[in-house]
Design a protein around this motif. Structure first.
Motif: not given
Length: 499
Positions: A236-254
């Motif tokens: 039901a949620g975003a799979r770990a396979r696609y979490l690079q954008p979330y990490e980019d968000y946490i690290l303020a990468g754009g």
């Protein structure tokens, strides 16, 4: 006319018609054939595999198939580690996908998945009438008439397995000018652009992940916070396979992941202006972007079924269904494949089953075929007898190795009945919601449940007369429930049945 006759399943009378040659339709046809139910399998496509012939857009699945696992490949227990192969009852029909994977990832590519489905069709000898598009349905005294581009099919029951394949967008002003996920262009066309992606589930994160190396900035927007599947224990949620954008968000990468409801979207010379209202943090938000993509999901292409009497929910995107995936409002109409997620189950701890994915609905197909064979066509199904001393080890082994219970937690259960006349019978896999709501002989059902603390437990439901009691067995860190502790617990619960 000769060309029509040369293809399998010409128009005519059949006990059952199955519509769709994606994994849901193929798996249903396989089990109907194994149960001796004559049927026609129809598809508008010119080859099997359904949506996997085109999607996912960035060509890598989010569900795993592990070529090497703690158990032997091709066994029933191995299905816990192979979420993408269709399942069969013969060795040559099992675990077909791992041998096709190139070893670069345990997430298969789209092309590998398509080849795996085609190999299943080849190995099992399944026949499909391709190029036969379903156009309409009507009811008559004998059952149903399915109208297709090849002619009419009359049947007592129809199984629709056409998937959630119709692109869906909310009725938001300006959204009709926003391209849907299925209209995403080649990645290089988004280079150095600011992109708003509407939606924060799998398709939204997939698009963000695919465009991350090229986009100048990505903004993922939807009203609710992103839910991560490894936390929710489902797809039901975003799979770990696609979490690079979330990490980019946490690290303020754009990348920004915003909780906001879209009010309206406007086109302008520079691209788009998106007007939204913050949810977790109230306030007006205005976003300018060169590109906007609606990753807002899909609906079921039901054609005239709602007019025929099929009730829907989820903004009309899914048909309402019984625990056996029959229309809740029109008996005789059934659903398979990803559409079977319209049967919600008990939602223990707020979680639904995995019927939206292959590793969930492939088991639904076997249960549905058994139900149609036994309940609608009166075909006898084998129910092995158990001795009293076999019951506890049998159920604990199912809790430890049963892939259907693990892949459909709180949704499917293995049932054993206790009848003075018939004896102790293995009733097989049944929907848990059906078991707890139905009457019948005294029986026990075992299912797997993951609680709010993240611990996995065998859940035991005992039916005595009209009453059903629930017993949660202890968790076990290595998920092996064949211990002395669990044997003592289950024996205590079933003591009155075993003496």
């Amino acid at each position: 006319m000769a060309q029509l006759a040369d293809r399998p399943f010409p128009p005519g009378d059949y006990p059952v018609v199955v519509v769709g040659s994606g994994p849901g339709g193929l798996q249903t046809s396989y089990f109907l054939h194994r149960r001796g139910v004559r049927h026609a399998l129809l598809s508008a496509d010119d080859a099997p595999a359904g949506m996997f012939r085109r999607f996912p857009f960035f060509q890598r699945l989010i569900s795993w198939t592990k070529p090497y696992a703690p158990v032997e490949r091709g066994t029933r227990a191995y299905e816990r580690y192979d979420w993408n192969s269709l399942i069969g009852e013969e060795p040559e029909h099992r675990a077909l996908l791992p041998a096709l994977m190139d070893g670069t990832s345990y997430f298969p590519s789209r092309a590998e998945m398509e080849r795996g489905i085609a190999l299943f069709v080849e190995r099992t000898g399944l026949q499909v009438r391709h190029g036969c598009r379903w156009e309409a349905t009507r009811k008559d005294d004998a059952g149903f008439v399915v109208t297709t581009t090849d002619g009419e099919y009359r049947c007592r029951a129809v199984v629709f397995a056409m998937g959630m394949t119709k692109p869906w967008k909310p009725d938001t002003p300006g959204m009709d000018n926003v391209p849907h996920y299925v209209e995403t262009r080649p990645p290089e066309e988004y280079a150095n652009k600011r992109i708003v992606i509407i939606g924060k589930r799998n398709s939204g994160f997939e698009i963000a992940d695919g465009l991350l190396p090229r986009a100048r900035q990505i903004l993922l927007v939807s009203p609710r916070p992103a839910r991560i599947s490894v936390v929710t224990h489902s797809l039901a949620g975003a799979r770990a396979r696609y979490l690079q954008p979330y990490e980019d968000y946490i690290l303020a990468g754009g990348t920004f992941v915003l909780d906001a409801a879209i009010d309206h979207v406007e086109r302008n010379d520079a691209g788009y202006r998106v007007f939204a209202s913050g949810t977790t943090r109230p306030g007006d938000i205005v976003l300018d972007a060169e590109e906007v993509i609606a990753a807002t999901g899909f609906s079921t292409p039901l054609l005239d079924l709602p007019e025929l009497g099929v009730a829907t929910f989820y903004q009309g995107r899914l048909p309402a269904q019984t625990p056996f995936w029959e229309s809740a409002s029109l008996p005789g109409i059934y659903f398979a494949g990803s559409v079977s997620q319209g049967s919600i189950g008990l939602k223990k701890y707020g979680k639904t089953g995995n019927s939206a994915a292959v590793h969930g609905f492939r088991y639904n197909a076997g249960v549905l075929a058994n139900h149609l064979a036994g309940e609608r066509f009166g075909l006898s199904l084998e129910k092995p007898r158990l001795r009293p001393d076999e019951v506890v080890p049998f159920l604990l082994n199912e809790a430890t190795e049963g892939p259907d219970l693990y892949n459909q937690p709180s949704y499917l259960a293995h049932v054993v009945s206790f009848d003075r006349g018939a004896g102790i019978l293995d009733e097989g896999i049944l929907p848990l919601a059906h078991f707890v709501d139905s009457s019948g002989p005294d029986a026990v059902a075992i299912a797997m449940e993951t609680d709010d603390e993240g611990d996995t437990h065998p859940a035991v439901y005992v039916r005595r007369g009209e009453r059903v009691d629930e017993h949660l067995l202890s968790s076990e860190p290595m998920l092996d429930f064949r211990t002395a502790e669990h044997k003592n617990q289950l024996t205590g619960v079933l003591q009155s049945f075993l003496t």
